[in-house]
Write a protein that holds these residues in place. Structure first.
Motif, short mmCIF file in Angstrom:
data_model
loop_
_atom_site.label_atom_id
_atom_site.label_comp_id
_atom_site.label_asym_id
_atom_site.label_seq_id
_atom_site.Cartn_x
_atom_site.Cartn_y
_atom_site.Cartn_z
N GLN A 1 0.82 -1.20 0.00
CA GLN A 1 0.00 0.00 0.00
C GLN A 1 0.86 1.26 0.00
O GLN A 1 0.59 2.21 -0.74
CB GLN A 1 -0.93 0.00 1.21
CG GLN A 1 -2.08 -0.99 1.14
CD GLN A 1 -2.91 -0.99 2.41
OE1 GLN A 1 -2.37 -0.92 3.52
NE2 GLN A 1 -4.22 -1.07 2.26
N ASN B 1 -6.10 4.28 -0.90
CA ASN B 1 -6.40 3.29 0.14
C ASN B 1 -6.81 4.03 1.40
O ASN B 1 -6.54 5.22 1.56
CB ASN B 1 -5.22 2.35 0.40
CG ASN B 1 -3.99 3.07 0.89
OD1 ASN B 1 -3.95 3.52 2.03
ND2 ASN B 1 -2.98 3.21 0.03
N ASP C 1 -3.31 -6.90 1.43
CA ASP C 1 -2.93 -5.86 0.48
C ASP C 1 -4.17 -5.38 -0.25
O ASP C 1 -4.59 -5.97 -1.26
CB ASP C 1 -1.91 -6.40 -0.53
CG ASP C 1 -0.59 -6.77 0.12
OD1 ASP C 1 -0.14 -6.02 1.00
OD2 ASP C 1 -0.01 -7.80 -0.25
N SER D 1 -6.08 -2.10 -2.00
CA SER D 1 -6.07 -0.75 -2.55
C SER D 1 -7.16 -0.64 -3.59
O SER D 1 -7.63 -1.64 -4.14
CB SER D 1 -4.71 -0.42 -3.19
OG SER D 1 -3.67 -0.41 -2.24
N GLN E 1 0.42 -9.42 4.46
CA GLN E 1 0.84 -8.34 3.58
C GLN E 1 2.18 -8.69 2.93
O GLN E 1 3.06 -9.28 3.55
CB GLN E 1 0.96 -7.04 4.36
CG GLN E 1 -0.37 -6.45 4.79
CD GLN E 1 -0.20 -5.09 5.44
OE1 GLN E 1 0.38 -4.99 6.52
NE2 GLN E 1 -0.69 -4.05 4.80
#
Length: 721
Positions: free
Chosen positions: A94, A105, A113, A115, A140
């Motif tokens: 991000q 985001n 993850d 966005s 992530q």
């Protein structure tokens, strides 16, 4: 003239992947025929010294799955290289998108993850293979294991199958080199963040090379009592049995111990008053022992590239991945703006947090708990043949491919009301263990066949046409299986009106299956998106690329509340996004780099006159870095950036179930970089939100706010081997 191409890994041979006309180093053997383009353009200025040499990529892979000059690609693409990720102090995927036009985001989200691209949830790919199948709680991604991050804006179903109408993000892993090199890094920063990194590569024989990248982190977070700990090991090996063949095997083991993102009651955050004072952004209104969970990810990826002849080549990628996730969160459960509880009357009232007999604020907030335990297994493969041929003044790049995706989720979840908590003086541990429901099973199988032809007319114009057929089958515990078929198309034209200026036009489509059933026990239809994009790309220098784009996206079959019964969902919606983007990137290695971005996005749903929830209309950013040479072995790098995010709205006041529309104020943040390089050593200091601006990343109609990140300063010491 002596030319030396240098990188952060001293001694590693570099090739360049061209995805935005920027410097995009990809560590790979010089003779490899891979999905990473290997052509390099070198430019210099009169009397230039070694630091002025420019290594500049001029070709694209992600948008067309072929090695194509960027100016011939009729679609918006942005790339963030590993150098930019490090310079900008990006810690997550991000973060790496902060200075990319069209990507937004809602603050740090430890669930995965996530966005939005042009107002639609993005799909994440790794090495050209899909990584996230819907809203799954994967760890992530670790940006240190990556070589670059490509953002392809707009629908891309023809090449990549089911996905978002907004676009996709494709991460490229670091690859082995046949020359020895590497680095060792240690860093320390805000929240007692301690991290060590190592990246080593080199030959194991005349035709085999290997690489090992590893990360160990121990850290606290903005939220009280929650960790951000990580262990990552990424080994890789490449084998070149002949000059026309390379086979790469990538492994990954990742283990995270993290807590959820923080959601604060709106009455004591955005709507704070003298009666209900604002609580700190770090306040944890959950349960630290339950909320802290472990995520584990293991995968193996096989990449094969073989040149059959001068005109025909074969490319294949396959990944097997297994994940185990333990996630939990206690959160405010009031769907209203009256979250405070009077222990004397047993009622909730927003007017007072009710001090007790000693005058201490009680501020009891009702809570719910969500627990999730899941195992994910996926197998993805993409295989294609590329043929190059000429017919008179026309040259063709024809791609024929097929891909297959299989995903399985085994999950148990708990969702129930639980004990309240005093948000002004929290005491943890007073809650009953939640009850987890029986395990459910979800499987997804997708098979796609696609064909694409890139037709180039001399050096004047390039036409891209493509079509794809997909069959997708899903099954869920207790529900009938669904089977969806889709045809999607893409056609785009790019014209070189001058040597540096290329306007283009693009029509492209997307589709995205929808899980669940409607009130008639029928499956929902997939979302179908159509996009029209018009733009111009300008590349006055090999190191400079600018793009200006207008787009109009319509995605049909959205699920919206029934006007006659808001508790029932019907598939009669349409989401529209239209806007303008501008991005300028300039990179002159060891001299000056600049990134400028602006986007305007008007996104609305059917029957609504307001901007779609959580999406700012305006975002703008700029980041620049200047290098000063101090002496023969020492240079100083100074940089900084500014990010603006416009106001965001949540809720529709015409909906009787809502009290009002919530507006998250706009905010502007400043980032900074200072770096000293001396020989093999580098000392780097990054600051994000330099002036410690207080803000909320997003506030919702559901009576909560996500606090923005505080100032974070990290010092890094790096030694290059």
């Amino acid at each position: 003239m002596h030319i030396q191409v240098s990188s952060r890994l001293r001694g590693i041979a570099l090739t360049s992947t061209i995805l935005t006309g920027l410097v995009v180093p990809a560590i790979a053997p010089a003779s490899a025929q891979s999905t990473v383009a290997s052509q390099v353009a070198v430019a210099s200025q009169p009397n230039a010294d070694e630091g002025d040499i420019v290594v500049q990529g001029l070709r694209a892979v992600t948008a067309t799955k072929t090695d194509t000059p960027l100016k011939e690609v009729p679609q918006s693409i942005s790339v963030v290289t590993i150098d930019q990720i490090i310079e900008q102090g990006a810690l997550t995927l991000q973060d790496s998108q902060r200075y990319v036009a069209g990507v937004t985001n809602a603050g740090t989200d430890t669930r995965g993850d996530f966005s939005a691209i042009r107002g639609f949830q993005s799909v994440i790919f790794l090495d050209g293979l899909k990584r996230n199948f819907g809203y799954v709680y994967l760890p992530q991604s670790e940006v240190y294991t990556l070589d670059r991050v490509d953002t392809l804006l707009g629908p891309s179903a023809v090449l990549y199958g089911a996905g978002s109408a907004g676009g996709l993000i494709n991460m490229t892993s670091k690859r082995p080199s046949f020359q020895f090199g590497g680095e060792v890094t240690a860093s320390y920063g805000t929240y007692d963040r301690k991290q060590g990194q190592v990246d080593l590569t080199g030959p194991l024989g005349s035709n085999i090379a290997a690489r090992l990248t590893a990360v160990v982190r121990d850290s606290n977070t903005l939220t009280d009592h929650l960790p951000d700990n990580r262990v990552v090991v990424q080994p890789s090996i490449i084998w070149q049995p002949t000059a026309d063949t390379d086979i790469t095997l990538l492994g990954l083991y990742q283990r995270d111990k993290v807590g959820p993102s923080n959601f604060l009651p709106i009455t004591a955050s955005l709507d704070a008053s003298a009666a209900t004072p604002r609580i700190p952004s770090s306040r944890n209104i959950g349960e630290p022992d339950f909320d802290t969970g472990t995520k584990r990810d293991m995968s193996a990826t096989l990449l094969v590239n073989h040149k059959l002849s001068d005109a025909v080549s074969f490319h294949s990628g396959t990944r097997i991945e297994h994940d185990k996730t333990s996630y939990g969160q206690f959160f405010q459960s009031a769907y209203s703006f009256a979250p405070f509880f009077d222990p004397q009357t047993g009622l909730y009232d927003a007017a007072q947090p009710y001090p007790d007999s000693s005058g201490k604020l009680v501020g009891q907030v009702p809570r719910s708990v969500f627990g999730f335990r899941a195992r994910y297994t996926s197998v993805t493969t993409d295989n294609r043949v590329e043929a190059n041929l000429d017919t008179g003044p026309f040259s063709h790049k024809i791609v024929v491919g097929l891909d297959y995706q299989w995903f399985k989720q085994l999950a148990r979840q708990a969702f129930e009301a639980t004990t309240p908590i005093n948000i002004y003086d929290p005491v943890y541990g007073n809650y009953p263990e939640p009850t987890f429901l029986p395990q459910t099973r979800q499987t997804l199988k997708q098979f796609g066949v696609y064909v694409q032809d890139q037709i180039k007319f001399r050096d004047l114009a390039s036409l891209v046409v493509g079509a794809r057929h997909d069959n997708l089958r899903t099954s869920n515990t207790g529900l009938p299986s669904t089977n969806d078929n889709a045809m999607t198309y893409r056609v785009g034209l790019s014209v070189n009106v001058t040597r540096t200026l290329s306007p283009y036009a693009l029509y492209s489509e997307s589709f995205q299956p929808v899980a669940g059933l409607n009130q008639f026990n029928q499956s929902f239809k997939p979302f179908f998106g159509k996009s029209y994009e018009f733009g111009v790309k300008w590349q006055p220098l090999p190191t400079t690329l600018a793009r200006a784009t207008y787009y109009h996206i319509v995605e049909n079959n959205h699920i919206v509340p029934d006007k006659d019964n808001p508790l029932v969902s019907v598939q009669a919606g349409k989401q529209t996004a239209k806007g303008f983007e501008f991005q300028l990137d300039h990179r002159l290695r060891r001299d000056f780099t600049l990134t400028l971005a602006y986007s305007y996005n008007s996104a609305r749903n059917t029957g609504e006159r307001l901007q779609a929830e959580g999406l700012p209309k305006n975002t703008a950013s700029g980041y620049g870095v200047k290098t000063f040479k101090l002496d023969g072995d020492t240079d100083l790098k100074i940089g900084g950036g500014v990010r603006y995010v416009g106001k965001q709205g949540s809720g529709d006041p015409s909906n009787a179930f809502l009290v009002r529309r919530v507006i998250t104020p706009d905010f502007t943040l400043v980032d900074a970089l200072a770096e000293v390089n001396h020989g093999r050593w580098t000392l780097q200091v990054n600051a994000t939100n330099l002036f410690d601006k207080f803000y909320y990343a997003q506030c919702s109609q559901y009576a909560y706010c996500v606090p923005g990140d505080e100032r974070q300063v990290i010092a890094t010491l790096r030694y290059r081997l």
